[in-house]
Scaffold this motif. Structure first.
Motif, PDB file in Angstrom:
ATOM      1  N   GLU A  54       0.829  -1.199   0.000  1.00 50.74           N
ATOM      2  CA  GLU A  54       0.000   0.000   0.000  1.00 50.74           C
ATOM      3  C   GLU A  54       0.869   1.256   0.000  1.00 50.74           C
ATOM      4  O   GLU A  54       0.553   2.248  -0.663  1.00 50.74           O
ATOM      5  CB  GLU A  54      -0.921   0.013   1.221  1.00 50.74           C
ATOM      6  N   THR A  57       2.117   1.919  -3.452  1.00 51.95           N
ATOM      7  CA  THR A  57       1.034   2.444  -4.289  1.00 51.95           C
ATOM      8  C   THR A  57       0.788   3.916  -4.007  1.00 51.95           C
ATOM      9  O   THR A  57       0.625   4.733  -4.924  1.00 51.95           O
ATOM     10  CB  THR A  57      -0.266   1.652  -4.057  1.00 51.95           C
ATOM     11  N   LYS A  58       0.769   4.277  -2.726  1.00 54.01           N
ATOM     12  CA  LYS A  58       0.522   5.676  -2.357  1.00 54.01           C
ATOM     13  C   LYS A  58       1.642   6.585  -2.853  1.00 54.01           C
ATOM     14  O   LYS A  58       1.395   7.712  -3.287  1.00 54.01           O
ATOM     15  CB  LYS A  58       0.388   5.813  -0.833  1.00 54.01           C
ATOM     16  N   THR A  61       1.276   7.011  -6.589  1.00 48.86           N
ATOM     17  CA  THR A  61       0.132   7.852  -6.968  1.00 48.86           C
ATOM     18  C   THR A  61       0.216   9.236  -6.337  1.00 48.86           C
ATOM     19  O   THR A  61      -0.737   9.989  -6.345  1.00 48.86           O
ATOM     20  CB  THR A  61      -1.194   7.183  -6.558  1.00 48.86           C
ATOM     21  N   ASN A  63       0.247  10.248  -3.319  1.00 48.50           N
ATOM     22  CA  ASN A  63      -0.651  10.510  -2.198  1.00 48.50           C
ATOM     23  C   ASN A  63       0.184  10.539  -0.915  1.00 48.50           C
ATOM     24  O   ASN A  63       0.234   9.564  -0.159  1.00 48.50           O
ATOM     25  CB  ASN A  63      -1.725   9.422  -2.123  1.00 48.50           C
ATOM     26  N   GLU A  66      -1.536   9.941   2.828  1.00 50.10           N
ATOM     27  CA  GLU A  66      -1.863   8.550   3.146  1.00 50.10           C
ATOM     28  C   GLU A  66      -0.608   7.686   3.219  1.00 50.10           C
ATOM     29  O   GLU A  66      -0.552   6.729   3.986  1.00 50.10           O
ATOM     30  CB  GLU A  66      -2.855   7.997   2.123  1.00 50.10           C
ATOM     31  N   ALA A  67       0.407   8.023   2.423  1.00 50.49           N
ATOM     32  CA  ALA A  67       1.683   7.297   2.491  1.00 50.49           C
ATOM     33  C   ALA A  67       2.302   7.460   3.876  1.00 50.49           C
ATOM     34  O   ALA A  67       2.810   6.506   4.466  1.00 50.49           O
ATOM     35  CB  ALA A  67       2.637   7.810   1.414  1.00 50.49           C
ATOM     36  N   THR A 146       8.745  10.647  -3.282  1.00 49.10           N
ATOM     37  CA  THR A 146       7.525  10.894  -4.055  1.00 49.10           C
ATOM     38  C   THR A 146       7.730  12.053  -5.025  1.00 49.10           C
ATOM     39  O   THR A 146       7.391  11.959  -6.204  1.00 49.10           O
ATOM     40  CB  THR A 146       6.339  11.207  -3.115  1.00 49.10           C
ATOM     41  N   SER A 169      -8.008  11.423 -10.886  1.00 52.51           N
ATOM     42  CA  SER A 169      -8.494  11.265  -9.515  1.00 52.51           C
ATOM     43  C   SER A 169      -9.949  11.692  -9.380  1.00 52.51           C
ATOM     44  O   SER A 169     -10.699  11.142  -8.580  1.00 52.51           O
ATOM     45  CB  SER A 169      -7.635  12.084  -8.546  1.00 52.51           C
ATOM     46  N   GLU A 214      -7.380   1.132  -5.464  1.00 47.29           N
ATOM     47  CA  GLU A 214      -7.207   1.780  -4.161  1.00 47.29           C
ATOM     48  C   GLU A 214      -8.556   2.196  -3.572  1.00 47.29           C
ATOM     49  O   GLU A 214      -8.818   2.010  -2.390  1.00 47.29           O
ATOM     50  CB  GLU A 214      -6.290   2.998  -4.289  1.00 47.29           C
ATOM     51  N   ARG A 218     -10.876   0.688  -0.154  1.00 48.93           N
ATOM     52  CA  ARG A 218     -11.518   1.498   0.893  1.00 48.93           C
ATOM     53  C   ARG A 218     -12.979   1.113   1.048  1.00 48.93           C
ATOM     54  O   ARG A 218     -13.481   0.967   2.171  1.00 48.93           O
ATOM     55  CB  ARG A 218     -11.402   2.984   0.540  1.00 48.93           C
TER      56      ARG A 218
END
Length: 258
Positions: A54, A57-58, A61, A63, A66-67, A146, A169, A214, A218
């Protein structure tokens, strides 16, 4: 007086922001530790490798919030299982840094830049003897890795790709096509496809599926919607294809994940 002391004021304000960031991170890590403690002594809690996936992935993307949340959960586990051992945390920090490095390179970042960032982190690691400081450095590395996936792109494309990602998004649940997104950023579809893969490390379709999966995770975790309803809600028209893509990214079927 203002001009004499403006630098000191600026530095103090910056330090205050850093301290607030550290306090916030530690509160989140402590929440994670308490969660693992609540499982009880009889229950053996294994390392949450799925959270590493996860985290990647964050990062891919872009994010960052959330990361950071996932990182703090991982750090909470390490501190919980390792008894606040600095050596264990440093070992895990090296592993996480390598993980983030690979994710950034796979995401399209320049390899030489990532290796320099990695080496810089490892050098700093040797001089850190405080758990809070080490956790915060790892959090900073999430931001750096990132950003590195986008900073190497020529500036004219950098902004366009950010705009494209924002458009995805917002519209991933629709029948979104590469041509539609390319049109939104005023690029030829073929050229857009090339630049997008260079900047994100994934094709447009792969990235779109990643975003959709993703969101489906959720919904699976927090709602009672059926699998077919969730598939449709995130943009898949076919449940079997949704399940196939979901398993590709998570290693589980939607029902197993739930």
């Amino acid at each position: 007086l203002y001009y004499l002391f403006s630098n000191l004021i600026s530095d103090s304000r910056q330090q205050l922001i850093i301290n607030q960031g550290k306090l916030h991170q530690q509160s989140k890590i402590n929440e994670s530790i308490q969660m693992y403690k609540s499982f009880g002594d009889e229950e053996k809690v294994s390392y949450p490798y799925e959270k590493e996936k996860e985290l990647i992935t964050k990062v891919k993307t872009k994010n960052v919030p959330e990361a950071k949340g996932i990182l703090n959960d991982l750090l909470g586990y390490v501190l919980f299982s390792g008894g606040n051992s600095m050596d264990i945390l440093k070992s895990r920090a090296i592993e996480l840094c390598s993980l983030l490095s690979r994710a950034a390179i796979e995401g399209g970042a320049a390899t030489d830049s990532i290796l320099k960032i990695n080496n810089h982190f490892l050098q700093n690691l040797q001089n850190i003897n405080n758990l809070d400081e080490l956790c915060y450095k790892l959090q900073e590395s999430v931001e750096v890795f990132t950003e590195s996936m986008f900073n190497y792109i020529p500036s004219k494309n950098n902004e366009l790709m950010k705009k494209a990602i924002a458009y995805i998004s917002k519209n991933y649940s629709k029948n979104l096509t590469l041509e539609e997104v390319a049109n939104d950023v005023h690029l030829n579809p073929a050229y857009f496809s090339t630049v997008f893969k260079q900047s994100c490390g994934s094709s447009f379709k792969e990235y779109l599926n990643m975003v959709r999966i993703e969101e489906s995770k959720r919904l699976l975790a927090n709602t009672d919607y059926s699998v077919i309803d969730i598939a449709i809600a995130v943009g898949f028209e076919d449940q079997s294809y949704f399940s196939k893509v979901f398993k590709k990214y998570t290693g589980l079927t939607p029902k197993q994940y739930r």
